[in-house]
Structures are given as structure tokens and as C-alpha cells.
Design a protein around this motif. Sequence first.
Motif, PDB file in Angstrom:
ATOM      1  N   CYS A  95       0.790  -1.169  -0.001  1.00  0.00           N
ATOM      2  CA  CYS A  95       0.110   0.014  -0.129  1.00  0.00           C
ATOM      3  C   CYS A  95       0.852   1.309  -0.058  1.00  0.00           C
ATOM      4  O   CYS A  95       0.528   2.191   0.750  1.00  0.00           O
ATOM      5  CB  CYS A  95      -0.801   0.121   1.237  1.00  0.00           C
ATOM      6  SG  CYS A  95      -1.919  -1.467   1.249  1.00  0.00           S
TER       7      CYS A  95
ATOM      8  N   THR B  35       2.705   0.337   7.421  1.00  0.00           N
ATOM      9  CA  THR B  35       1.344   0.527   7.728  1.00  0.00           C
ATOM     10  C   THR B  35       0.462  -0.558   7.079  1.00  0.00           C
ATOM     11  O   THR B  35      -0.724  -0.455   7.861  1.00  0.00           O
ATOM     12  CB  THR B  35       1.144   1.730   7.147  1.00  0.00           C
ATOM     13  OG1 THR B  35       1.204   1.908   5.664  1.00  0.00           O
ATOM     14  CG2 THR B  35       1.824   2.945   7.609  1.00  0.00           C
TER      15      THR B  35
ATOM     16  N   GLN C  40      -1.625  -4.069   6.666  1.00  0.00           N
ATOM     17  CA  GLN C  40      -1.870  -5.393   7.328  1.00  0.00           C
ATOM     18  C   GLN C  40      -2.725  -6.058   6.415  1.00  0.00           C
ATOM     19  O   GLN C  40      -3.551  -5.826   5.620  1.00  0.00           O
ATOM     20  CB  GLN C  40      -2.156  -4.963   8.672  1.00  0.00           C
ATOM     21  CG  GLN C  40      -3.655  -4.283   8.848  1.00  0.00           C
ATOM     22  CD  GLN C  40      -4.273  -4.098  10.302  1.00  0.00           C
ATOM     23  OE1 GLN C  40      -3.313  -4.550  10.847  1.00  0.00           O
ATOM     24  NE2 GLN C  40      -5.219  -3.496  10.368  1.00  0.00           N
TER      25      GLN C  40
ATOM     26  N   PRO D 297      -7.174  -8.868  12.145  1.00  0.00           N
ATOM     27  CA  PRO D 297      -5.874  -8.349  11.462  1.00  0.00           C
ATOM     28  C   PRO D 297      -4.775  -9.350  11.843  1.00  0.00           C
ATOM     29  O   PRO D 297      -4.603  -9.748  12.866  1.00  0.00           O
ATOM     30  CB  PRO D 297      -5.717  -6.733  12.269  1.00  0.00           C
ATOM     31  CG  PRO D 297      -6.426  -7.202  13.660  1.00  0.00           C
ATOM     32  CD  PRO D 297      -7.651  -8.107  13.256  1.00  0.00           C
TER      33      PRO D 297
ATOM     34  N   THR E 218      -0.336  -9.477  11.125  1.00  0.00           N
ATOM     35  CA  THR E 218       0.762  -8.874  10.853  1.00  0.00           C
ATOM     36  C   THR E 218       1.685  -9.468   9.654  1.00  0.00           C
ATOM     37  O   THR E 218       2.016 -10.869  10.281  1.00  0.00           O
ATOM     38  CB  THR E 218       1.689  -8.159  11.922  1.00  0.00           C
ATOM     39  OG1 THR E 218       0.580  -7.435  12.758  1.00  0.00           O
ATOM     40  CG2 THR E 218       2.974  -7.745  11.488  1.00  0.00           C
TER      41      THR E 218
ATOM     42  N   THR F 272      -4.753  -3.668   3.633  1.00  0.00           N
ATOM     43  CA  THR F 272      -5.572  -2.351   3.714  1.00  0.00           C
ATOM     44  C   THR F 272      -4.492  -1.719   4.871  1.00  0.00           C
ATOM     45  O   THR F 272      -3.609  -2.138   5.365  1.00  0.00           O
ATOM     46  CB  THR F 272      -6.835  -2.498   4.587  1.00  0.00           C
ATOM     47  OG1 THR F 272      -7.288  -1.131   4.803  1.00  0.00           O
ATOM     48  CG2 THR F 272      -6.530  -3.116   5.911  1.00  0.00           C
ATOM     49  N   ASN F 273      -4.680  -0.363   4.587  1.00  0.00           N
ATOM     50  CA  ASN F 273      -3.893   0.683   5.496  1.00  0.00           C
ATOM     51  C   ASN F 273      -5.063   1.729   5.779  1.00  0.00           C
ATOM     52  O   ASN F 273      -6.012   1.586   5.485  1.00  0.00           O
ATOM     53  CB  ASN F 273      -2.628   1.218   4.948  1.00  0.00           C
ATOM     54  CG  ASN F 273      -2.826   2.178   3.712  1.00  0.00           C
ATOM     55  OD1 ASN F 273      -3.924   2.420   3.485  1.00  0.00           O
ATOM     56  ND2 ASN F 273      -1.686   2.573   3.309  1.00  0.00           N
ATOM     57  N   SER F 274      -4.602   2.635   6.308  1.00  0.00           N
ATOM     58  CA  SER F 274      -5.641   3.735   6.741  1.00  0.00           C
ATOM     59  C   SER F 274      -6.345   4.308   5.809  1.00  0.00           C
ATOM     60  O   SER F 274      -7.393   4.777   5.880  1.00  0.00           O
ATOM     61  CB  SER F 274      -5.033   4.717   7.795  1.00  0.00           C
ATOM     62  OG  SER F 274      -3.824   5.362   7.030  1.00  0.00           O
ATOM     63  N   SER F 275      -5.898   4.243   4.520  1.00  0.00           N
ATOM     64  CA  SER F 275      -6.402   5.149   3.382  1.00  0.00           C
ATOM     65  C   SER F 275      -6.711   4.153   2.200  1.00  0.00           C
ATOM     66  O   SER F 275      -7.447   4.626   1.301  1.00  0.00           O
ATOM     67  CB  SER F 275      -5.258   6.258   2.876  1.00  0.00           C
ATOM     68  OG  SER F 275      -4.049   5.635   2.482  1.00  0.00           O
TER      69      SER F 275
ATOM     70  N   GLU G 281      -7.771  -0.007   0.339  1.00  0.00           N
ATOM     71  CA  GLU G 281      -7.932  -1.104   0.607  1.00  0.00           C
ATOM     72  C   GLU G 281      -7.794  -2.049  -0.738  1.00  0.00           C
ATOM     73  O   GLU G 281      -8.094  -1.427  -1.816  1.00  0.00           O
ATOM     74  CB  GLU G 281      -9.349  -1.393   1.126  1.00  0.00           C
ATOM     75  CG  GLU G 281      -9.661  -2.617   1.625  1.00  0.00           C
ATOM     76  CD  GLU G 281     -11.057  -2.501   2.418  1.00  0.00           C
ATOM     77  OE1 GLU G 281     -11.928  -2.831   1.808  1.00  0.00           O
ATOM     78  OE2 GLU G 281     -11.242  -2.247   3.756  1.00  0.00           O
TER      79      GLU G 281
END
Length: 1472
Positions: A1025, A1030, A1032, A1046, A1048, A1074-1077, A1079
Motif C-alpha cells: 500500500c 502501515t 496489514q 488483523p 501482521t 489495507t492501511n488507513s487510506s 484497501e
Amino acid sequence: MIYMYNFNTKTQAIYHKIVKVVHNVELQIKVYIGITIPKYSNLVIIDPDFSILIYQKSTSSNSENSICSNNSSSLSSDQIAGIVIGGVAFLSTYNILNVNSQSELELYPLPSYSSQCRFSLDVVVTVLDQSSLPNSVFMGGFKSNLLYSNETSALYSNGALVTNGTYSTNVTIPGFPDSTIFINYTYVDISKLSATLVKDITYNEVSYYSTVFKLNGLLMPIEIANKDPSYIITKLSDTFQYRIQFSTNFVRNQATPNWEVILYLYPDKFSFNITYRNETSPTIFDDQLIDFRIYPNQTEFTTMPLFYGQIVKFKLNSTKITNIPYFSLVNAIDLAVRPVSGSLGNIEFISSCFAGQPGNYSLYYQNGQPSFTTKFNVTNSVTILAGTFLSYIVGPILMDNETIPIFTVSIVNNENYDFKKIYFESNNDFSSFNEYFPYGFVGGNNLNFNISISSNTYRDYPNKLFFYIKTIFNEQTFTVTPFNPISENQTLGGIIQDINSFYIGEFKFLIRIKASTIGAYQIKNIKLKGNTDEQSINIQPINLVSGTLFDGVWETFYDGVIGGKVSMTSLQTNTFSGTAVSYICDFPFSINSPGKRFQLPSIEYNNFYFEDLVNITFLYNNVHVTNQSVSNIMYFNFTNVNQYKDIPIAFNLMDPKTLSENEFETVLNPFFDTMNDHFIFAEWVNDRYQVMFNIPANTMPGIMNYYLTFSKEIKIYSSELPQSAQLNLITKNIDIYGPIFSKIIKNPSNSLGWLVTIEDTINGLKNGFITVKGTIDSSLHNFTIEPSKSINGNKWVGDYEIYIKEHQSQCIQQSYEITDVVLYDTFNNRASFIKFSEEYYNAKYNPFINYINDTTITTVSNNNICNGINDTSAPVLLSFTSNISSLDVGSLNGRSVTFQFECEDQETGIRENQFPVIYLTTLNLDIHKCISTNSTPFQIKTRFTCTTIIPIGFGYPTGIVLSVYGFINNGGYYSGYTTQSLKDSNFSYTLNTSIYTNNQPIIQSTNSITNYGGKLMIYGRMLTCGSKGTAQVLLKYSDDSGNYIPITPSTFYDSFILIGNIRATNQSFTIKITNSSIESNEFIVTPTLFFFNYTDPIEPTSTPTSTSTPTSTPIPTVSPIPSNPPQKCQGNPECGGSNQGVCRDGGCICYPPYIGLTCTSQIIIVPTPTTNTTNPSTEIPVPSTDDSTDSGSNKNISKVLFKSLVSIVSLREINFKGEQTKIYNFEKWIFTPLANNKNLYETSINTDSNTLTNISATLEWFNKSETIEFANQKLQMNPSSIKYTINISKYPFSSSLNTLQLVMSASLISSKTDDICSSKEFGNTTNGDDSNFLKIQVDDHSVYGRFIKRAVIDSKVQSIENQLLDSSMKPILNSYSTQSYIGITIPKYSNQVIIDPDFSILIDQKAASSNSENSICSNNSSSLSSGQIAGIVIGGVAFLSVIVVCCIYYFYKKRKNILLEQSIHKKLKKVG
């Protein structure tokens, strides 16, 4: 073991030892002058100056303080120039760096019998001042090749050949002194070599006759080239060990067991003997080969499909074959012979002659040690059904340079098109593809047609572009001139800056390449063309993980075993201008890293010892695979375990079924035939390796061969291992052949097509398809084949209609031809027929095996059905639109495109169910197809629509061009539209793909994971990503709450992620990244299922059966078995009277031959019923007794006949609510007679979890009374009774609360239909056997079934429940016939259950009547006397009187209640 993933100098085998004496030569002189300055306070200024002078006399050895090279010579005045610049002079100086990675380069001649060593000398010349690079560098007097350069350095390479003695070469830069490289070498003394045999010669179907030896006396391993075609020798990495594989021709011609092996090593040859030991392959005697057959049985014949030759079959009647014997069908080549059916002592083998090699064929087999012989000979003359050749008239090449540069090529053909595949190819940096109709067909019909295609092309290109249209037999070449011819400048091509690789597991490497271009054209691809697809690399823009196509990093994957080392090839970068730059394997690839060499990664070993492999065992051995696939585990270890603990090891089966699935089928020759490996990887568990695998059902009995793979070259075959490491299989039915046509009827009952009977008597048909095409209009008709679509029969033998729908007045007269047939049985054995197939290995498995001599069987004519219609033109495209004009092919959800179009045919209309195809094409000649569906009826005008999702990166960045083909009218004409045609018609014709989201993570695939969990390898693009820290992995189990968990990753690359600790699950699960922004897509992972529930089937001799001697050792009991509750004695007289029974606390105890609750039924003796060889049902015809019919004195009245039927119906899984969750109906049973009046029936069910549950039923008829024992209970078997002993193997319950229910049916029918009643009873027995009984009665005859309330479950006695199912199963019920269903309910178990019901035929003292329990009587049936009827009438009148009185009283009370309610309401109103 060494993971060869760094690109270092390739180390070849030692033979010549080369020592490079000089490594760094700097052609310069330096003088240091000290200017002494006295102490000072603030500042000092000095002012030296330098000049370049020309001397009349050169510096020589006579000069003061001189240093000269060995071959120095004085320079003349015109060879030295003086330059003075600003009072400061600069001397042009170079640094010469030897970049060969070793000071001692150890080589061996290639080939090994050569007298010369080949190697390359590589030097980097670096400018140490501001001068330019030298124009040329010479080595050994020859100009060296300039490989790469930058502003200050250049890499030069020169090949060299060395022979005996001392070799030297000069490195010369014109105008400067030479430097010398001295090379010395010595050769190996062959007299000191010796060979040690590591393994005996063994035979198997993959390595054939082979062995391993070690060559002693070498400094390091060598590559051995062989002049003798009798064998090939493979170096096993760097272990000094070699595998030698003997050709079958060599083996057949050996007269003694001592085989001489000659190694050709310069300057002589080295030889040694290998001893062939007995029973390497089983000995076959001449009289053991029988029933030799040929299909077709004729000398001259025409091939049915292309390259399908005659099929040869024979049988082997030996019962002592423990492993696969050697058979070979020999002409100029050795053709594989495979077992396909039968059983031990009657195994049928099959082979296929090669249609392209007619002549004499002989069957060879081993009939001595090592003697080979032949018994059968086939001579044939073959006419190959090649079809027609395409006769081309080439049309003009059209060019268009408006939006996307395209070219269009055309062919007019005046020969028939007979459904050949057509190949389309272009220059080397393009993909190639092949397609059948309709691609390219723009007009006409198969009698006279036009082909035209459009494709993207380069706008700028340095050379002419070549485009090819081919069939199997001929081709046409087109030369396309680019719009803007440019000069080829490799400095503007793709320059590789760095290459690295990383081992990621399961033999796979991640290769990362950094490349750039300084020109105006982006990098299009990076390709390596190896000997096979597995040894090739094709890196596309989708593989870009960082940067841009001008300067970026690409990642791809390579299998270090399936691909392995590749030599004598090159890596090539191509730009979108067509400029190509090549990098040769084993040579430096970059001036920035001159010591690194490009080489594909592989897995290599320095030390490997075959004898280290020990302690091989299996979870199950002597495995029965009749009608079941069995999951098994192999365990093994190593003596020096630490050396092997972390290495990848793969497992493969070599049984005939697996070889067939892996397409290892054609030629018995280790030189050519290769295995399509499907690896199963071993895991390190509990201090040893283990590997889980599934054994195919109904494969060859005896020893099952397998092999372990450690590297591309190092494999250990089970045939080389001791007896303790062998896996033995037992099967009663071999079935490695797919379903076949046993009967074909053409145009039956005036229908157009075929009525075919498909047969697979062992495994049964699973599914398949049949494709039919019109011989004039190429109309396509696909038929899905599966048992549910049969019009008659079942999966073992079924009839199927292959009928073409033809409108009598809207059609052309033509024939229809079957062009493709693929059929699978329930264990995935395949039989196939492809008209123009080039897959020779399929020839043996032809579903038309019974019709090979009839080339017309695949064709039917519609002349008797179709009146014919005139048409002169093809359909016309009226509109063609796309819902988008550009798309982001890097996005997750933005790659969908919808096309809508309409066509018209004014003359005859659009043919029904013929769906045009849209083709999306890229510059690489990649094709993506979208098959349309009609959105309006097929009429004069028809609209179509098509929606597709474009693959990731497809067409980036140069765009996609569109074409559409396959419009067919009822008059036999078809049409299609090229990109150019769509453009000329102002229709949509391109899609812009210049937009590309480069950071969107996409999961593309994973490795195979089992239902026991473990590690998951995830492959894709941009999986980080954009940031490794970041991202996972989210995982959701189907059998869980549905929430994502989740995880790792333990290993993270842009194209690869490794996660661990996947828990055990039998169901698929979903992953995404995905990360925070951002997918990724959701990706569903389906585990490979293994169920280790195998139990040895109970052989007929050990099946619980009748015996007069009780079992001496009781079977353990899980818990006390409940007994039947006490019952009140019934009957009038009670228990049938004192002569028939006696009343006890538990009910009536009957005296033989009486039976039943009232002891009024009597066992009757009937003849032994006819044995049913199809299924375990028993039909018992029962004639009535002489006085059982009311015939009076009329002897012409026929006696009443009774017929009973007892059968096993189905198996059901029941949940805790009593609801059916699954049902398995029994369709096919295998019949085996065991003894007189005793037979075995076997079948199996394939559950949703792919577990085979086996059911066997042993039916035994008792002619006399006999005492048996079952489940620790003595049981009395009545005469004329049938006992069912039913054995059910392990079943995968969906829930631990569920139960299994075996459903049985009993029925009784009478030939008398009038004045008759039937009845049924179900309850508990009273004679002390603690069972349930079922009694179904018609008139005065009954079927009496006893269902014991106990079973043997997992080798222990346990109670079960019997249940009447008539309320839900809808049995047949009327006055003259009755039927009942009984469910035998079994609690959850682990391995096996045995149940034991039995049935008898009774005659009753009292016929069934309306008074009987659960009775049904005919309308004219009555068993009441006149007094009884009168009583009923009187009682009825009295009852009617009572009813009248009750009604009057009811209405009186209702009136009074109404009045009371009204009174209360009035009072309440007053109160209110």
C-alpha cells in the motif's frame, strides 16, 4: 544448500585452471615534489608551473630512474602531443580494472570432450582525468566488445579460448603501453578418476532406467557432455554426483547385466560399469499378455481428429505384479503404455500409435533380466485428416495514425474453413495468441471467407514490423512499415541498473530489476525467452512497483526448480519505440556493478547425500482405494538433520492417474518427455518432515511410486528406496479412463443431431461438454453433459440428446459436426476429442474409441429437415457503443466496461443463440474477450450487450483497440468488424488507458494451503500500500462470526506477503490488504482438503455373518443397551392359543413357526429369490396357499400372487431438531458374489467435504432356521429370511450434534386388487431380542422386518434408534399394495458402523381388514358379517338420535346466553 539468488559469476566445472596475474594496471607515472616553506605568520604565496614537452628522444631503459614495461617501445615524436593550458598540464591517465570476480577462474571445457576452455575477460576502463574514454580496447590483439559505459567508465569484454600450456593476453589501449594478463592451466589426470555407484539401477515411469553415481578425483564438479545418445548425464548441483538416465533403446539392446558407461573427458575418455540387478522392472511372460485389440482393427485408416492414431489395447493376467511393469509401443519413437481398467490378474493397458509416424509398431516388455522381447506387431498406413489448407490472397495493409496507431491486414480465402485454430504472431517482443472462429472472420461463409484483423502498432519504430497469420500447416507474413521510422539507438533503450533476487519459499524467488531509459520512450517490457515457458520471464508495466516506466523498479517471480538455471540466453528490455537492449546470461549487466553477473536464480547444493534420507513411513499403508480417494501422510527424516531442516522439499505422486493428469503421456524418453510438476511441499513438524497427499481412487494396485524434489536436478525416486519406504495400494477396480460413447444414433426419430449413450461403469460420469458447429455458417452449439441432463439411465450408463434446433423454413442446408468433446468421471479422469488438437498425449483417451474407424460419426446433415433459404449478404452492424472512452486499468473498481450494439439482416434475420464476441487488443497482442448476450429477440434486428472487467494493467499505457466478430444470419453468412471498420463507421473503437493508479493493492493469487492451516503466501501488486510499515492483512473465516481479523505479515515485498498462523478450517476464507487510506480487493482462499479417516474395509470373510458358534470374545459395549418395555399380551385367544404362544411379562412369546405380537402370523417357506446383481434389493415372489383364495370349485380362477421388495434407499444426515440437512441417494452398486446365497454390494458417496464414505451391504438368504450372533446378541434367523449386514465407513458430520440415518424400504403387493385390504404395524418385539419390528400386510400375507436396536459402532456395541418415516417419505399405499420406510438412526461416530436388519415372509391367520391397524381397503372390500353390519346400522340410528337432541339443546342454551348478555349491558348503562 545454496540459494543462488545473487547474480555472481557463474562457476563452471574445473578442467582448466586459469590464474589472472594482473588485476589493476594504471598507465601513469607520478612524481612527488616537496616545496619547503619557512615559518610564517599569516600568508605565503608560491607559484610553480608545469609544461608539456616534446623530447627528441623518448624515455627508455637507459634513462635515469626509468621504469619500463616488458614490451615497452619508445614513442616517436608524432605519437606524443604536447598541450599547454593555462600554464597547467594534464596527463591523460586510465585505470584498468579486472572485474572477473575471481583471481583463480576454474573452468572446464564445454563440451567436456573439447580441448579448449571458453571464458570471457572483462575489464573496466576508467578515466582518471578529464579526457574522454578510449575509442577502443584490444585484448590479445582482438578488439573487445564495449558492453556498457557512462561518462567516466566503460566495460569491455572479450572471449577467449585456451589450450594446453601457458596463455597470455595483452590489454591494449592505442597510444598507451600494454598490460599483460598471464593465464596458466593444467588438465585433470583421467587415470586418477573413479566412479562410485550411489544408487542401483531402478525403473519408474518418470526417470525410466536410471541410477546415481559419484565421480571421484575432481577438484570440483564438471558438466559432462555425452557423445553417446544411449544415455544422458545430469550434474546434481555441486555435489560431485550425477544421475544417468538410459534410453529405452539402449536398455532393450543390452545382453548382459553389466552396462558400460563412457564419459568423454579431454584428452581421453573414462569408462566404468554399472550392474543391472534383477527385478528392476517386473518380468512379464508371453502367456500373461492376452486379448490384444486394435482400434480400428484395420491396416489402412483415416485419422478421426488430427494426429489421433490407432489405439492399442491388451490385458495382463498376472496376479504377482507388485509395481508398474515396463511396456513400450515402439516405432521410431517409444510411446507410453498406461493401465486404464480391470483388476489385478486382469489389468487392461492402452497405448496410441502416433498418426504422424505410420509403419510397424511393436510392443516391448521385459521378460528376463535384462532381456526384452516383443509379442505383438501392428503395421498401419495412416491418412491424416488434415483438413483443407488456407489459400491466401493478401489484401492491402491499412494504416491509421489518428488516436491510437493501428494497422489492418486482410486475407481472402477460397478454400473451406474446417474449424482450424488460427495463430497470430508478431515480432519477438510481442505476445502471440491463437483463436478459433469468429476472431478475424469479417465476411462470407466457410466455403469462401475473408479474414481481417486490426492491431495496435508503434508510432515510431526502428525497423519494419512483421506480422504472421498461421494455421497448423501454413502461414502468411505481413510486413508493416511504421508511421515514423527512426534509427535504432541502444543508448536510448532500457538500461538495467541493478538486478537482485530474494528467496521467498516453495522454490520461488522474487526478482527485482531496476531499469531506466534516458530517451523519450518508456520501457514497454523486460523479457527473457528460455527453453520453456517456465524458464521465461515477461515483465510488464503491471509489475512496476516504484518509480515510472522511464525510471523504475519492477518485480516478478521465478521458480528455481521448475525453471532453474538457464544458459545461453539473454534478458531483453524493450521500449515503446521498439528499441531493444539485450543482456546475456552470465555476463556483467551494468557499468555501475561490473562484478555482478545476470543469472536466473536456482536452488543449489554443495553437499547432498542420498543415504541421509531415513525413517520413511506412512500414516496408512496397504491402502484400499477401491471407489475412494484416501488422504495420507508421509513422514521422513535425515541422519544429519540440521543440514536439511530448513530446506524446501516437494512431493509428487507417479501413479498412472497422476501422470495422466500431469500430461506425462506421450514419449518414453528421458531426453524429451517432461513432467508438469504439481508440488506438494513437506513441513517440519515434531522434529521430522511430513507431507499430506491424496491417493487417487481406483488407480493401479501394488506399489505406488512417488518422488521427492530438492532442486531441479536432485530428485529421489521411491523406486530407489528400501522396501520399508514403499506405499502399497489395493484396489478391485482400476479406472483411469474417462467416460466413452458406447452407442451413437445419428438423427434419431427425425431429430437433427445425435442420441448418444455415455458409459463409465466404474467411476461414473461427472460432467463434460460437447461442441457442435455448422460446417457452412460456423454456428456454435454447446451442450453441457451431466447425469441430471440424461433422458434415461444414470451416471454409469446414460442417454443424452445432442439435438440442434433448426427452423425448417429459416435455415440453410448444411451439415453439423462434433468438433470438441471433453468428459470427466467422478474421479476426474478425462476423455477428450479435439478435432485439430496438437496435444498428442490425449490420443489414448478418446471417447470415440468405439468409432475410430468411422470418420462420419461426428457429422450429421439437415437436408431432410431444412428446406433451405436463399441469402446473398451478411449481417450489418447498425450501432456499437461503449459506456466509457477511457478507464483506469490500475484501479480496483474502475475497470468495468459495457458495450451495446445492434445488428441487422434484412434478408433472413439473425440466427438464434449465436452471440457475437468483442475482442479487446493491446500493443502486445494480448487479447481479452467479452461474449455478448442478446437484449432483444433474434429477429431481423437484434440488440446485444456485453459487460466485462478489464484485467489489471491491460493495455497500459498505449490503449486498447476494439473489434467485434461472430454475426451470423439464418442464410449461412457471417460478418465481423475490425477496429478500422468500427472507426470508419464512426463507432466506438478504442479505450484510452493512459490513466493508471499505481498504488492500488491487488491480490492476484496465493499458494496452496490445506485445511490444517499454516503459512499463506500472497502474490499481487503494491501489497505494501505504498508503505511497508502501515499495511496489514485482514482475514475472515467463513465458519466464524464474519468479522475480519488483523494479521501482521512476517515477510513484506511490494509483490509478495507471507503470513502465518492460519487456523485449521474446512471452508474457504477471505483475505484483503489495507492501511488507513486504501484497501485491496477481497480474495477468497479455498483450502485443499485432507481427511484422515481411513479405515481398512471389512473383507467379506470378516463381515459379521451367520454362524452356529457364538463369538468367544464379546465386543466392548459403550453403555447398557436398553431393553424393550413390558407389553400386555394381545390376541383372541391370547397369544394365538396355547399351541402357538405363551404370555410372559414382556408380552407374547411365540412358538416356531409362529411370530408377531399375537403369534397369529406364521413363517412360510418360499423358494430362494433370484439374485439382484444391480443393487441390494430383494424381490421375493410368493404364491398364495391353496386355500388362500376364495375360488370355490372353479379351477380356472388364478391363484393370487404376492411380491415383496426390500431395498436400501438413501443415507441422510439429521440435525438435533430432527431435520434433514443432507441426503445421498444410492445410484450404483458394485456386485460381488461371495458364496451360495450370499452376496456383497458396495457403493460410495462423495460428501460436500470431498470425503468418500463407503457403504457395503452383505445380503444372506437363510433356507433354514439358524442361530447367529451380532453385537454380542444371539439372534434366531427364520427360514426363508434375508439378512442385511450393512457397513458404513467414516462420515464427515457437519455438526457433532447431528446423526446419520440409513433409510430402508419394504413393500408388498398382491395380484388381487378387488375386495382386499392392506395394513401396517410398527413397534417393539416381545420375544426378548429387544428389537423393533415392521409388519406390512396385504390380505393374509405379510413382510416382517426386524430392526435390532444395537449396532457395532467404532468396534463397540452401541444402541441405535429405528424410526418409521412414512409420514414424510410418501410411501405407496393402497388396498392391494403397501410400503413403509424405516430410518435406522446412528449417533455420531468416528470410523465405522455395522447394522444388521433382517426380513421374513409371513402368512396370517386373519386377513387384513378395515379393523386392522392403519388399514386401507378397496371400495368393495368388507370383512364384516351381517350381524355386525346390522349392529352398525342400529348403532348408527341411535347415534343420529343423540346428535339431533344435542343440537336442539345447543341452540336453546345459546339463546339464553344472548338474553343474559343483553340484560347485563342494560344494567351497566344505568350504572354509568
